[in-house]
Design a protein around this motif. Structure first.
Motif, short mmCIF file in Angstrom:
data_model
loop_
_atom_site.label_atom_id
_atom_site.label_comp_id
_atom_site.label_asym_id
_atom_site.label_seq_id
_atom_site.Cartn_x
_atom_site.Cartn_y
_atom_site.Cartn_z
N UNK A 22 38.86 -24.66 -12.78
CA UNK A 22 39.95 -24.00 -13.50
C UNK A 22 41.14 -24.96 -13.62
N UNK A 23 41.73 -25.01 -14.83
CA UNK A 23 42.88 -25.85 -15.18
C UNK A 23 42.51 -27.31 -15.37
N UNK A 24 41.24 -27.65 -15.29
CA UNK A 24 40.82 -29.00 -15.66
C UNK A 24 40.67 -29.08 -17.18
N UNK A 25 40.72 -30.30 -17.69
CA UNK A 25 40.51 -30.52 -19.12
C UNK A 25 41.67 -30.14 -20.00
N UNK A 26 42.84 -29.92 -19.38
CA UNK A 26 44.00 -29.49 -20.15
C UNK A 26 44.93 -30.65 -20.50
N UNK A 53 34.24 -21.65 -20.78
CA UNK A 53 34.74 -22.08 -22.08
C UNK A 53 36.25 -21.90 -22.17
N UNK A 54 36.82 -21.01 -21.36
CA UNK A 54 38.25 -20.77 -21.37
C UNK A 54 39.04 -21.93 -20.78
N UNK A 55 38.48 -22.61 -19.78
CA UNK A 55 39.21 -23.65 -19.07
C UNK A 55 39.48 -24.84 -19.99
N UNK A 60 37.40 -28.43 -19.78
CA UNK A 60 36.80 -28.54 -18.44
C UNK A 60 35.30 -28.76 -18.53
N UNK A 61 34.65 -28.11 -19.48
CA UNK A 61 33.21 -28.32 -19.65
C UNK A 61 32.93 -29.78 -20.03
N UNK A 62 33.80 -30.36 -20.84
CA UNK A 62 33.62 -31.78 -21.21
C UNK A 62 33.79 -32.68 -19.99
N UNK A 63 34.76 -32.35 -19.15
CA UNK A 63 34.98 -33.11 -17.92
C UNK A 63 33.73 -33.05 -17.04
N UNK A 242 28.57 -14.34 0.21
CA UNK A 242 29.66 -14.91 -0.57
C UNK A 242 29.37 -16.37 -0.88
N UNK A 243 29.61 -16.75 -2.13
CA UNK A 243 29.52 -18.13 -2.59
C UNK A 243 30.95 -18.62 -2.77
N UNK A 244 31.24 -19.83 -2.36
CA UNK A 244 32.62 -20.32 -2.34
C UNK A 244 32.79 -21.52 -3.26
N UNK A 245 33.79 -21.47 -4.15
CA UNK A 245 33.97 -22.56 -5.13
C UNK A 245 35.41 -23.07 -5.15
N UNK A 246 35.84 -23.75 -4.09
CA UNK A 246 37.20 -24.32 -4.09
C UNK A 246 37.32 -25.44 -5.12
N UNK A 247 38.53 -25.63 -5.63
CA UNK A 247 38.78 -26.68 -6.62
C UNK A 247 39.82 -27.66 -6.10
N UNK A 248 39.57 -28.94 -6.31
CA UNK A 248 40.55 -29.97 -5.99
C UNK A 248 40.22 -31.22 -6.77
N UNK A 249 41.26 -31.97 -7.14
CA UNK A 249 41.04 -33.27 -7.77
C UNK A 249 41.40 -34.41 -6.82
#
Length: 291
Positions: A22-26, A53-55, A60-63, A242-249
């Motif tokens: 989320x918030x990648x590719x912006x 597709x929203x991100x 983000x999908x391209x990234x 529960x499946x966990x999907x943290x985000x970090x760059x």
């Protein structure tokens, strides 16, 4: 260490930990860093990649696609080793647009199929129509399976009442140590929940900021020689189904997260129970939060 898996109702396995985008590719000047962060995640051992597709309106999908291509080209993984998740906008989730949306996501990602395709949230298109389309995409082998996101109890009840609605394999919801609304009723459906923002967006969406001064969390961070964020993540990761999907760059944060997802840092049952007592799920059902 390898990652744990969860068995879905179709008998397939999904990694219990992954990365979000989320918030990648912006921002154009951040895309190279984002590609490297996803690539590094794969290099570390992460196989579940979540996007939409929203991100970044497809950015983000391209990234993710560039990172996947690099990882495959360098021989780190094969396509079948990866578990790629994307999501369709609610207004695209009907017969008119979903097939084009899915195809566009596949092109941006540079893959022939998705392992999991989610309806991002409830919209005005009837669920019956969306389910029909999801099943058609499965038959066309564009997606392996499908699920939903941000669905509360009433949404799930409606979904499971329509033909093939029971084929939903995952519900992705906001879930972290200070937001456990999903534990009250949603878990009772027996459908695995995918926790987005398990670190509460670095704490920015925690209503009670004292969580970062909480004596128990500070004590456990010292005990396990880790950060408070790793304790927060380890608590979510400890929850069954529960499946966990943290985000970090940031590479350091990616490595910190992987140490938790690979169980290098694992809370004892006693410490999980202590955190559960300190940050209990609501005893009375409340609507799930959504950001």
């Amino acid at each position: 260490m390898g990652l744990q898996t969860i068995q879905l109702k179709d008998g397939s396995l999904i990694p219990k930990g992954g990365v979000g985008t989320w918030e990648m590719g912006e921002m154009e000047d951040e895309k190279d860093l984002e590609v490297e962060s996803i690539y590094k995640s794969i290099e570390l051992g992460i196989r579940l990649l979540d996007t939409a597709e929203m991100y970044g309106e497809g950015g983000a999908e391209k990234v993710v696609g560039k990172a996947i291509n690099k990882a495959i080209s360098n021989g780190i993984v094969k396509r079948e080793d990866l578990y790629i998740v994307s999501k369709v906008y609610p207004f695209n989730a009907g017969k008119r647009n979903i097939f084009r949306s899915c195809e566009n996501s596949l092109k941006r990602l540079g893959v022939d199929y998705l392992d999991l395709y989610l309806l991002h949230w409830r919209g005005s298109i009837p669920l019956r129509e969306t389910v029909y389309c999801m099943e058609k995409l499965v038959k066309e082998k564009k997606i392996k399976r499908w699920g939903v996101s941000n669905f509360d109890v009433e949404d799930m009840e409606e979904l499971l009442s329509i033909p093939n609605g029971e084929n939903c394999v995952v519900n992705q919801v906001l879930y972290h140590i200070a937001s456990r609304e999903a534990d009250t009723e949603l878990v009772k459906f027996g459908i695995p929940l995918m926790a987005y923002s398990p670190l509460a967006r670095a704490g920015t969406i925690v209503r009670d900021r004292s969580i970062f001064k909480n004596e128990l969390i500070l004590e456990l961070a010292e005990k396990y020689n880790c950060t408070i964020y790793q304790i927060m993540l380890a608590f979510v990761h400890s929850q069954p189904n529960y499946i966990t999907i943290p985000k970090s760059t940031q590479i350091k944060h990616l490595c910190d997260n992987y140490d938790v997802l690979s169980d290098k840092i694992k809370l004892s049952e006693e410490d999980v129970q202590r955190l559960d007592n300190e940050f209990p799920a609501p005893t009375i059902r409340r609507p799930i939060n959504m950001i």
